[in-house]
Enzyme design. Structure first.
Site, PDB file in Angstrom:
ATOM      1  N   LYS A  36     -16.462  -8.807  -5.563  1.00 45.74           N
ATOM      2  CA  LYS A  36     -16.393 -10.237  -5.222  1.00 45.74           C
ATOM      3  C   LYS A  36     -16.889 -10.494  -3.801  1.00 45.74           C
ATOM      4  CE  LYS A  36     -12.869 -13.876  -5.048  1.00 45.74           C
ATOM      5  NZ  LYS A  36     -11.417 -14.134  -5.110  1.00 45.74           N
ATOM      6  N   ILE A  62     -13.105  -9.874 -10.682  1.00 45.58           N
ATOM      7  CA  ILE A  62     -12.497  -9.147 -11.811  1.00 45.58           C
ATOM      8  C   ILE A  62     -11.459  -9.979 -12.558  1.00 45.58           C
ATOM      9  CG2 ILE A  62     -12.913  -6.796 -10.955  1.00 45.58           C
ATOM     10  CD1 ILE A  62      -9.891  -6.804 -10.067  1.00 45.58           C
ATOM     11  N   ALA A  84     -11.337  -2.095  -7.158  1.00 45.53           N
ATOM     12  CA  ALA A  84     -11.177  -3.418  -6.529  1.00 45.53           C
ATOM     13  C   ALA A  84      -9.704  -3.748  -6.389  1.00 45.53           C
ATOM     14  CB  ALA A  84     -11.868  -4.485  -7.376  1.00 45.53           C
ATOM     15  N   THR A 132      -2.226   4.078  -5.532  1.00 49.91           N
ATOM     16  CA  THR A 132      -1.752   4.489  -4.215  1.00 49.91           C
ATOM     17  C   THR A 132      -0.402   5.205  -4.284  1.00 49.91           C
ATOM     18  OG1 THR A 132      -0.909   3.589  -2.128  1.00 49.91           O
ATOM     19  CG2 THR A 132      -0.806   2.136  -4.013  1.00 49.91           C
ATOM     20  N   ASP A 133      -0.131   6.018  -3.268  1.00 48.56           N
ATOM     21  CA  ASP A 133       1.186   6.672  -3.196  1.00 48.56           C
ATOM     22  C   ASP A 133       2.299   5.674  -2.863  1.00 48.56           C
ATOM     23  OD1 ASP A 133       0.541   6.183  -0.528  1.00 48.56           O
ATOM     24  OD2 ASP A 133       0.859   8.241   0.162  1.00 48.56           O
ATOM     25  N   GLU A 134       1.920   4.469  -2.395  1.00 45.88           N
ATOM     26  CA  GLU A 134       2.949   3.506  -1.971  1.00 45.88           C
ATOM     27  C   GLU A 134       3.818   3.022  -3.127  1.00 45.88           C
ATOM     28  OE1 GLU A 134       1.919   0.532   0.843  1.00 45.88           O
ATOM     29  OE2 GLU A 134       0.508   1.813   1.896  1.00 45.88           O
ATOM     30  N   TYR A 157       2.259  -5.656  -1.611  1.00 46.42           N
ATOM     31  CA  TYR A 157       1.089  -4.843  -1.987  1.00 46.42           C
ATOM     32  C   TYR A 157       1.490  -3.747  -2.969  1.00 46.42           C
ATOM     33  CZ  TYR A 157      -2.246  -0.961  -1.673  1.00 46.42           C
ATOM     34  OH  TYR A 157      -3.091   0.068  -1.979  1.00 46.42           O
ATOM     35  N   LYS A 161       0.483  -3.084  -6.944  1.00 47.11           N
ATOM     36  CA  LYS A 161      -0.182  -1.860  -7.432  1.00 47.11           C
ATOM     37  C   LYS A 161       0.695  -1.175  -8.498  1.00 47.11           C
ATOM     38  CE  LYS A 161      -3.545  -0.184  -6.267  1.00 47.11           C
ATOM     39  NZ  LYS A 161      -4.966  -0.360  -6.678  1.00 47.11           N
ATOM     40  N   TYR A 214       3.363  -0.401  15.624  1.00 45.51           N
ATOM     41  CA  TYR A 214       4.526  -1.097  15.083  1.00 45.51           C
ATOM     42  C   TYR A 214       5.799  -0.282  15.366  1.00 45.51           C
ATOM     43  CZ  TYR A 214       1.082  -3.714  12.227  1.00 45.51           C
ATOM     44  OH  TYR A 214       0.036  -4.483  11.779  1.00 45.51           O
TER      45      TYR A 214
HETATM   46  P1  NAD Z   1     -10.831  -2.343   0.468  1.00 44.12           P
HETATM   47  O1  NAD Z   1      -9.939  -3.490   0.790  1.00 44.12           O
HETATM   48  O2  NAD Z   1     -11.616  -1.694   1.542  1.00 44.12           O
HETATM   49  O3  NAD Z   1     -11.878  -2.774  -0.663  1.00 44.12           O
HETATM   50  C1  NAD Z   1     -11.524  -3.550  -1.774  1.00 44.12           C
HETATM   51  C2  NAD Z   1     -12.807  -4.047  -2.435  1.00 44.12           C
HETATM   52  O4  NAD Z   1     -12.435  -4.816  -3.588  1.00 44.12           O
HETATM   53  C3  NAD Z   1     -13.661  -4.973  -1.533  1.00 44.12           C
HETATM   54  O5  NAD Z   1     -15.016  -4.622  -1.626  1.00 44.12           O
HETATM   55  C4  NAD Z   1     -13.419  -6.356  -2.125  1.00 44.12           C
HETATM   56  O6  NAD Z   1     -14.498  -7.252  -1.938  1.00 44.12           O
HETATM   57  C5  NAD Z   1     -13.205  -6.023  -3.587  1.00 44.12           C
HETATM   58  N1  NAD Z   1     -12.413  -7.062  -4.294  1.00 44.12           N
HETATM   59  C6  NAD Z   1     -11.250  -7.606  -3.886  1.00 44.12           C
HETATM   60  N2  NAD Z   1     -10.846  -8.529  -4.776  1.00 44.12           N
HETATM   61  C7  NAD Z   1     -11.768  -8.553  -5.773  1.00 44.12           C
HETATM   62  C8  NAD Z   1     -11.893  -9.277  -6.986  1.00 44.12           C
HETATM   63  N3  NAD Z   1     -10.979 -10.202  -7.340  1.00 44.12           N
HETATM   64  N4  NAD Z   1     -12.965  -9.035  -7.787  1.00 44.12           N
HETATM   65  C9  NAD Z   1     -13.894  -8.106  -7.434  1.00 44.12           C
HETATM   66  N5  NAD Z   1     -13.830  -7.407  -6.286  1.00 44.12           N
HETATM   67  C10 NAD Z   1     -12.774  -7.619  -5.463  1.00 44.12           C
HETATM   68  O7  NAD Z   1      -9.896  -1.311  -0.286  1.00 44.12           O
HETATM   69  P2  NAD Z   1      -9.885   0.287  -0.185  1.00 44.12           P
HETATM   70  O8  NAD Z   1      -9.077   0.681   0.983  1.00 44.12           O
HETATM   71  O9  NAD Z   1     -11.240   0.796  -0.362  1.00 44.12           O
HETATM   72  O10 NAD Z   1      -9.016   0.621  -1.492  1.00 44.12           O
HETATM   73  C11 NAD Z   1      -9.650   0.759  -2.770  1.00 44.12           C
HETATM   74  C12 NAD Z   1      -8.588   1.102  -3.809  1.00 44.12           C
HETATM   75  O11 NAD Z   1      -7.949   2.309  -3.452  1.00 44.12           O
HETATM   76  C13 NAD Z   1      -7.486   0.053  -3.921  1.00 44.12           C
HETATM   77  O12 NAD Z   1      -7.149  -0.076  -5.264  1.00 44.12           O
HETATM   78  C14 NAD Z   1      -6.348   0.641  -3.125  1.00 44.12           C
HETATM   79  O13 NAD Z   1      -5.106   0.190  -3.637  1.00 44.12           O
HETATM   80  C15 NAD Z   1      -6.539   2.120  -3.368  1.00 44.12           C
HETATM   81  N6  NAD Z   1      -6.071   3.024  -2.306  1.00 44.12           N
HETATM   82  C16 NAD Z   1      -6.449   2.840  -1.011  1.00 44.12           C
HETATM   83  C17 NAD Z   1      -6.045   3.752  -0.038  1.00 44.12           C
HETATM   84  C18 NAD Z   1      -6.449   3.617   1.401  1.00 44.12           C
HETATM   85  O14 NAD Z   1      -5.955   4.364   2.247  1.00 44.12           O
HETATM   86  N7  NAD Z   1      -7.348   2.726   1.759  1.00 44.12           N
HETATM   87  C19 NAD Z   1      -5.231   4.850  -0.407  1.00 44.12           C
HETATM   88  C20 NAD Z   1      -4.864   4.987  -1.747  1.00 44.12           C
HETATM   89  C21 NAD Z   1      -5.295   4.088  -2.690  1.00 44.12           C
HETATM   90  O1  DAU Z   2      -0.697   5.169   1.461  1.00 43.88           O
HETATM   91  C1  DAU Z   2      -1.843   4.597   0.925  1.00 43.88           C
HETATM   92  C2  DAU Z   2      -2.067   3.221   1.529  1.00 43.88           C
HETATM   93  O2  DAU Z   2      -2.509   3.415   2.868  1.00 43.88           O
HETATM   94  C3  DAU Z   2      -3.069   2.388   0.744  1.00 43.88           C
HETATM   95  O3  DAU Z   2      -2.572   2.147  -0.542  1.00 43.88           O
HETATM   96  C4  DAU Z   2      -3.336   1.055   1.463  1.00 43.88           C
HETATM   97  O4  DAU Z   2      -4.342   0.328   0.776  1.00 43.88           O
HETATM   98  C5  DAU Z   2      -3.804   1.369   2.867  1.00 43.88           C
HETATM   99  O5  DAU Z   2      -3.999   0.154   3.582  1.00 43.88           O
HETATM  100  C6  DAU Z   2      -2.784   2.246   3.593  1.00 43.88           C
HETATM  101  O6  DAU Z   2      -1.562   1.509   3.835  1.00 43.88           O
HETATM  102  P1  DAU Z   2      -0.773   1.642   5.220  1.00 43.88           P
HETATM  103  O7  DAU Z   2       0.088   0.447   5.380  1.00 43.88           O
HETATM  104  O8  DAU Z   2      -0.117   2.966   5.339  1.00 43.88           O
HETATM  105  O9  DAU Z   2      -2.044   1.617   6.252  1.00 43.88           O
HETATM  106  P2  DAU Z   2      -2.228   0.881   7.655  1.00 43.88           P
HETATM  107  O10 DAU Z   2      -3.479   1.431   8.256  1.00 43.88           O
HETATM  108  O11 DAU Z   2      -2.101  -0.598   7.536  1.00 43.88           O
HETATM  109  O12 DAU Z   2      -1.005   1.401   8.501  1.00 43.88           O
HETATM  110  C7  DAU Z   2      -0.805   2.801   8.733  1.00 43.88           C
HETATM  111  C8  DAU Z   2       0.461   2.951   9.545  1.00 43.88           C
HETATM  112  O13 DAU Z   2       0.233   2.408  10.862  1.00 43.88           O
HETATM  113  C9  DAU Z   2       1.645   2.170   8.991  1.00 43.88           C
HETATM  114  O14 DAU Z   2       2.820   2.914   9.239  1.00 43.88           O
HETATM  115  C10 DAU Z   2       1.654   0.874   9.812  1.00 43.88           C
HETATM  116  C11 DAU Z   2       1.124   1.323  11.150  1.00 43.88           C
HETATM  117  N1  DAU Z   2       0.340   0.324  11.906  1.00 43.88           N
HETATM  118  C12 DAU Z   2      -0.674  -0.332  11.256  1.00 43.88           C
HETATM  119  C13 DAU Z   2      -1.459  -1.253  11.913  1.00 43.88           C
HETATM  120  C14 DAU Z   2      -2.550  -1.997  11.183  1.00 43.88           C
HETATM  121  C15 DAU Z   2       0.584   0.119  13.238  1.00 43.88           C
HETATM  122  O15 DAU Z   2       1.473   0.742  13.835  1.00 43.88           O
HETATM  123  N2  DAU Z   2      -0.207  -0.792  13.902  1.00 43.88           N
HETATM  124  C16 DAU Z   2      -1.196  -1.500  13.297  1.00 43.88           C
HETATM  125  O16 DAU Z   2      -1.853  -2.340  13.947  1.00 43.88           O
END
Ligand code: NAD
Ligand code: DAU
Length: 351
Positions: A36, A62, A84, A132-134, A157, A161, A214
């Site tokens: 998107k 989606i 996505a 995700t592990d969350e 979130y 998921k 945080y």
């Molecule tokens: P991201 O936010 O970087 O990317 C998400 C993508 O989905 C973007 O390109 C966005 O444009 C697209 N999107 C959002 N809504 C949409 C919609 N309605 N239709 C079509 N496209 C859409 O996310 P990410 O960090 O790459 O995470 C990808 C997947 O992996 C997610 O499902 C997330 O839950 C999972 N995940 C992420 C992490 C992490 O650390 N980032 C860890 C474990 C699992």
């Molecule tokens: O565990 C997998 C997840 O990891 C994914 O499913 C999520 O999509 C991904 O965003 C990530 O989630 P977190 O909340 O763990 O990631 P984030 O980078 O936002 O934060 C990591 C840790 O750092 C968390 O304990 C919050 C803290 N934090 C985050 C931000 C953005 C800070 O202390 N300061 C900050 O500004």
């Protein structure tokens, strides 16, 4: 076999690495990236593969079932890699409905469409849901999340998921839709949007701005290099068993404060700054509401059954990541100024 694969969210952080891997490693597969292009989707992440003959980008949502159906009709997908999502916990706290819409409704829309298109011949099809592990909640000082750990999501979130995971399993049990779920820990690496901890702090160190930690910075996350995550997805997609869940993690736990100190140390060295200079930017701020204390994945099943393990030590992965941001300041600048959102118009609208 040759696949025609729908990757959703391929312009995001993990999705772009996954798309690159599949487009380059499997030239005989046709890869369609449906995204998107929300604030998190950036086609500049895929510049190096956008002209490959086996790659096609489609802009769309989606949650739009008519649109998704047309796409299935046109491409006759044999596999779906569903990435996505709305992915940022802090945004889910201020706007939970957006997460229900994309993560729950969007996933069910894709499941329903795949079921309708595949029900005559399920053989050779796979719906792979990236999660995700969350979903498992928050750990104390001891223990790990296994595939048997009960779900206990605690943020909007992770609740969205978890809900999407439940629907994926429901489609397996009710309709025999071949599905796989993987639940991964925190990823880091190139193309990570600078709202998440590591890229946000890289950007702030570069610009000598405060590093917001945080609470007391004692929350623990298990970090995995993003290229290792997508390699695991590749292995699971090709060798995993339908109906199964696989946990993916780095066996690499860090307290937030320690990770940021390591980042400051490495960046001071790379930027030729005085030792300890960036650490002075660390600023403790109000804690995230409902902040999960600790995540840690037990990835034994994936290692023993499918032979995957992480390839990089964290310090090395972090160093590679910092180098990437230092060498791609234009990407960072486009993302922080919003200019990346013009890329679609200039690159795709004219086609
Ligand atoms: P991201 O936010 O970087 O990317 C998400 C993508 O989905 C973007 O390109 C966005 O444009 C697209 N999107 C959002 N809504 C949409 C919609 N309605 N239709 C079509 N496209 C859409 O996310 P990410 O960090 O790459 O995470 C990808 C997947 O992996 C997610 O499902 C997330 O839950 C999972 N995940 C992420 C992490 C992490 O650390 N980032 C860890 C474990 C699992
Ligand atoms: O565990 C997998 C997840 O990891 C994914 O499913 C999520 O999509 C991904 O965003 C990530 O989630 P977190 O909340 O763990 O990631 P984030 O980078 O936002 O934060 C990591 C840790 O750092 C968390 O304990 C919050 C803290 N934090 C985050 C931000 C953005 C800070 O202390 N300061 C900050 O500004």
């Amino acid at each position: 076999m040759n696949h025609t694969i729908l990757i959703t969210g391929g312009a995001g952080f993990i999705g772009s690495h996954l798309t690159r891997l599949f487009v380059t490693k499997y030239p005989d597969y046709k890869i369609v990236n449906l995204d998107k292009l929300t604030y998190a989707g950036n086609l500049e992440n895929l510049k190096d593969v956008e002209n490959k003959p086996n790659y096609k980008f489609v802009k769309g949502d989606i949650t739009d079932i008519e649109f998704v159906k047309k796409l299935f009709e046109e491409y006759k997908f044999t596999g779906v890699l569903h990435c996505a999502a709305e992915s940022h916990v802090d945004r889910s706290i201020s706007d939970p409905l957006a997460f229900v819409k994309t993560n729950v409704l969007g996933t069910v829309t894709l499941l329903q469409t795949a079921k309708d298109f595949w029900e005559d011949e399920l053989q050779g099809k796979l719906f792979y849901h990236i999660s995700t592990d969350e979903v498992y909640g928050s750990l104390g000082e001891e223990g790990f999340f296994t595939e048997e750990t009960s779900y206990d999501p605690r943020s909007p979130y992770s609740a969205s998921k978890a809900s999407s995971d439940h629907f994926v399993r429901a489609f397996y049990h009710t309709y025999k839709l071949p599905v796989i779920i993987s639940n991964c820990s925190n990823n880091y690496g190139p193309y990570h949007f600078p709202e998440k901890l590591i890229p946000l702090c890289i950007n702030n160190i570069l610009n000598q701005k405060p590093l917001p930690i945080y609470g007391k910075g004692e929350n623990v996350r298990d970090w995995l290099f993003v290229e290792d995550h997508v390699k695991a997805i590749d292995v699971i997609f090709h060798k995993g068993k339908a109906g199964e869940t696989y946990n993916i993690g780095g066996h690499n736990e860090w307290k937030n404060i320690d990770i940021i100190k390591e980042l400051c140390k490495q960046m001071d060295e790379k930027l030729g700054r005085e030792k300890g200079e960036s650490e002075k930017l660390i600023t403790f701020v109000k804690d995230r509401a409902g902040h999960d204390m600790r995540y840690a994945i037990d990835a034994t099943k994936l290692k023993e059954e499918l032979g995957w393990k992480p390839s990089l030590q964290f310090e090395e992965g972090l160093s590679k990541t910092i180098d990437w941001y230092l060498n791609n300041k234009e990407w960072l600048q486009h993302v922080t100024t919003g200019n990346y959102q013009n890329y679609y118009e200039t690159q795709y609208d004219k086609r």
